[in-house]
Design a protein around this motif. Structure first.
Motif, PDB file in Angstrom:
ATOM      1  N   GLU A 194       0.876  -1.042  -0.108  1.00  0.00           N
ATOM      2  CA  GLU A 194      -0.137   0.139  -0.065  1.00  0.00           C
ATOM      3  C   GLU A 194       1.056   1.269   0.070  1.00  0.00           C
ATOM      4  O   GLU A 194       1.978   1.258   0.664  1.00  0.00           O
ATOM      5  CB  GLU A 194      -0.972   0.003   1.084  1.00  0.00           C
ATOM      6  CG  GLU A 194      -1.998  -0.945   1.003  1.00  0.00           C
ATOM      7  CD  GLU A 194      -2.894  -0.756   0.100  1.00  0.00           C
ATOM      8  OE1 GLU A 194      -3.483   0.441  -0.262  1.00  0.00           O
ATOM      9  OE2 GLU A 194      -3.170  -1.633  -0.705  1.00  0.00           O
ATOM     10  N   LEU A 195       0.361   2.172  -0.723  1.00  0.00           N
ATOM     11  CA  LEU A 195       0.961   3.739  -0.642  1.00  0.00           C
ATOM     12  C   LEU A 195       1.167   4.392   0.557  1.00  0.00           C
ATOM     13  O   LEU A 195       0.401   4.271   1.340  1.00  0.00           O
ATOM     14  CB  LEU A 195       0.269   4.584  -1.708  1.00  0.00           C
ATOM     15  CG  LEU A 195       1.042   5.896  -1.812  1.00  0.00           C
ATOM     16  CD1 LEU A 195       2.176   5.509  -2.801  1.00  0.00           C
ATOM     17  CD2 LEU A 195       0.044   6.647  -2.692  1.00  0.00           C
ATOM     18  N   GLY A 196       2.377   4.674   1.090  1.00  0.00           N
ATOM     19  CA  GLY A 196       2.743   4.940   2.395  1.00  0.00           C
ATOM     20  C   GLY A 196       4.003   3.903   2.802  1.00  0.00           C
ATOM     21  O   GLY A 196       4.928   4.691   3.643  1.00  0.00           O
ATOM     22  N   GLY A 197       4.159   2.697   2.416  1.00  0.00           N
ATOM     23  CA  GLY A 197       5.532   1.926   2.740  1.00  0.00           C
ATOM     24  C   GLY A 197       5.432   1.392   3.867  1.00  0.00           C
ATOM     25  O   GLY A 197       6.484   0.954   4.261  1.00  0.00           O
ATOM     26  N   GLU A 198       4.348   0.902   4.413  1.00  0.00           N
ATOM     27  CA  GLU A 198       4.793   0.346   5.827  1.00  0.00           C
ATOM     28  C   GLU A 198       5.400  -0.865   5.343  1.00  0.00           C
ATOM     29  O   GLU A 198       6.175  -1.336   6.331  1.00  0.00           O
ATOM     30  CB  GLU A 198       3.087   0.127   6.181  1.00  0.00           C
ATOM     31  CG  GLU A 198       3.174  -0.748   7.619  1.00  0.00           C
ATOM     32  CD  GLU A 198       1.858  -1.182   8.119  1.00  0.00           C
ATOM     33  OE1 GLU A 198       1.832  -1.865   9.272  1.00  0.00           O
ATOM     34  OE2 GLU A 198       1.100  -0.810   7.440  1.00  0.00           O
ATOM     35  N   GLY A 199       5.133  -1.829   4.614  1.00  0.00           N
ATOM     36  CA  GLY A 199       6.221  -2.883   4.100  1.00  0.00           C
ATOM     37  C   GLY A 199       6.999  -2.822   3.513  1.00  0.00           C
ATOM     38  O   GLY A 199       7.740  -3.632   2.892  1.00  0.00           O
ATOM     39  N   PHE A 200       7.531  -1.543   3.227  1.00  0.00           N
ATOM     40  CA  PHE A 200       8.830  -1.466   2.420  1.00  0.00           C
ATOM     41  C   PHE A 200      10.056  -1.908   2.851  1.00  0.00           C
ATOM     42  O   PHE A 200      10.295  -1.742   4.204  1.00  0.00           O
ATOM     43  CB  PHE A 200       9.225   0.194   2.428  1.00  0.00           C
ATOM     44  CG  PHE A 200      10.436   0.542   1.601  1.00  0.00           C
ATOM     45  CD1 PHE A 200      10.503   0.520   0.314  1.00  0.00           C
ATOM     46  CD2 PHE A 200      11.631   0.901   2.327  1.00  0.00           C
ATOM     47  CE1 PHE A 200      11.810   0.949  -0.257  1.00  0.00           C
ATOM     48  CE2 PHE A 200      12.716   1.039   1.701  1.00  0.00           C
ATOM     49  CZ  PHE A 200      12.624   1.154   0.168  1.00  0.00           C
TER      50      PHE A 200
END
Length: 505
Positions: free
Chosen positions: A102-108
């Motif tokens: 998801e946009l925002g990058g929690e899983g980046f």
């Protein structure tokens, strides 16, 4: 145990939305459901072809079973010949964990763009550009970014290898301090656009810090492309003599922006275009994290580099990027045009200018150019406040030193970034003191254009230039130092320039 499985990823696909623009998800990759002996590996290989017009981001889901100690990814893609003037293939890559894309990058979990052909992630370590951390079971995603696609399409192959075993502990990050010793209120020199081997640079933090000190810098800002993975690796390079701020170069398909001096560990997503109307959200993200929003090289000619988001969210703008080139001249002129709007505005808000090196590797010179900021101390907050207020000038090296002031008939005066309150017809004296600029010419630029050009400075590089005007004649005045030119009326390359001083009540 090693297995190999090939699949044309484009044969199974679906469109989905990441919060901004449509992206492509390919058929998933699965591995064995149970962990085996420590050190056991499994490998899967996926291939496919992306057509011209492919979405900006293509996601390959990977089912990670329990017991995995390391994920290793290698990829390659074809680079066929293309006609002159046609873009060839370029494919970027990154990784998101089970928390999603998801946009925002929690899983980046990392991004290397096109700088590497392989990478790994473990709990205790990761390839530069990637973030160490636990390998948890679930659906992870490889992120493929087809930057440009040749007319023949972009054929790729991705090989994923899982290694099983017990995971080590993730080291606690240590970040550089937010202050250095400083000299109280003084002029401090910095370079806020630098790339290390944590993105597409070729220098280590230690090498960059050494070059910064040699260039006479007091502060720098890390700005690796689309990753914050370098943040824990700068602490041992900071010192009383060098403030190291942390940030990111947010590299979108519609321009780049430097997140300058964010809180340690801050990640800023880049997966949107201007048409998606998402930049404001991430500009606010930068500011909430204590950073400044600085569009970089707004008129650069590389694909995706030109700034398309407007300047309403900007705190400053990078007008001079690396060795002085024609696109810097355009950026300087366009920035100057914005100053007139601030004269008309009731808020009197204006956009300060910066200069940075954007250095990646040899022979890129750290500190060419550098922004010289009047700050109350050598701290992150004080330097940022000086940049935001426009109390700064840009110089090609530590050798160039400027003092630029205006004064009124009763002794009132103002410096760079300030305002001299004076009656419209009151005489105003503009004064520029220069050292370190041999055979350069000084120019005073106002809302009407260049109204004064000095004689050439002597070989010593030192001199003082004065000019008289009024607030009625010049709404603002700023100074430029130009090198000699052999192109007739075309001005020479900049040696330095200042932010403006505004005139009038």
């Amino acid at each position: 145990m090693c297995e190999d499985e090939r699949d044309n990823g484009m044969a199974r696909r679906a469109l989905f939305v990441t919060g901004a623009a449509a992206a492509l998800t390919l058929g998933g990759v699965t591995f064995a459901s149970g962990a085996g002996a420590a050190g056991r590996t499994e490998t899967r290989t996926v291939s496919g072809t992306l057509p011209v017009g492919a979405p900006d981001f293509v996601y390959l889901p990977v089912e990670i079973p329990p017991g995995v100690r390391e994920i290793h990814v290698a990829y390659a893609y074809e680079r066929p010949s293309v006609p002159a003037g046609t873009a060839g293939n370029a494919l970027d890559i990154g990784l998101f964990d089970e928390r999603g894309t998801e946009l925002g990058g929690e899983g980046f979990r990392g991004w290397s763009g096109g700088a590497r052909t392989e990478f790994f992630v473990r709990a205790d370590d990761a390839t530069p550009g990637y973030v160490p951390g636990r390998i948890r079971p679930g659906t992870w995603h490889l992120a493929l970014g087809p930057y440009t696609v040749a007319p023949q399409g972009l054929s790729y192959e991705v090989t994923l290898t899982l290694t099983y075993g017990e995971q080590a502990a993730t080291p606690a990050p240590v970040y550089p301090p937010s202050r250095a010793k400083g000299r109280g209120r003084a002029w401090y020199r910095g370079d806020c656009h630098l790339h290390s081997w944590y993105s597409d640079g070729r220098r280590t933090p230690a090498e960059i810090a050494a070059l910064a000190r040699a260039a006479g810098l007091d502060f720098i800002n890390s700005s690796d492309h689309n990753t914050h993975s370098s943040h824990p690796h700068w602490a041992d390079q900071a010192g009383d003599d060098l403030l190291i701020m942390l940030g990111e170069e947010v590299t979108t398909r519609n321009g780049h922006v430097v997140a300058l001096g964010t809180d340690p560990g801050t990640f800023v997503d880049w997966r949107y275009r201007a048409r998606d109307n998402r930049f404001g959200r991430f500009a606010r993200r930068i500011r909430r994290a204590g950073g400044l929003v600085v569009p970089a090289h707004p008129h650069a000619t590389c694909i995706g580099c030109g700034w398309k988001f407007g300047f309403g969210e900007a705190d400053a703008v990078e007008v001079w990027n690396g060795p002085y080139t024609p696109d810097d001249e355009v950026a300087l002129a366009e920035w100057d045009n914005t100053l007139v709007a601030s004269v008309r505005s009731e808020s009197r808000a204006w956009l300060p200018a910066m200069g940075n090196s954007d250095a990646h590797r040899d022979p890129d010179a750290v500190g060419t150019p550098q922004t010289v900021v009047l700050a109350d101390d050598l701290t992150r907050e004080a330097v940022q406040e000086g940049i935001r207020a426009g109390r700064s000038y840009v110089a090609e090296s530590k050798s160039v030193v400027l003092a630029f002031t205006v004064s009124g008939p009763s002794g009132e005066h103002a410096g760079i970034g300030g305002r001299l309150k004076a009656a419209a017809d009151a005489p105003v004296t503009v004064r520029l003191e220069v050292t370190g600029a041999p055979r350069c010419t000084a120019r005073f630029v106002t809302d009407e254009g260049v109204l004064f050009t000095s004689d050439v400075l002597p070989v010593s590089g030192s001199g003082t230039v004065e000019w008289r005007t009024t607030a009625q004649y010049a709404a603002y005045v700023r100074a430029e130092l130009r090198h000699e030119t052999a192109a007739g009326p075309v001005p020479g390359a900049l040696a330095a320039f200042t932010n403006p001083i505004f005139l009038g009540t």
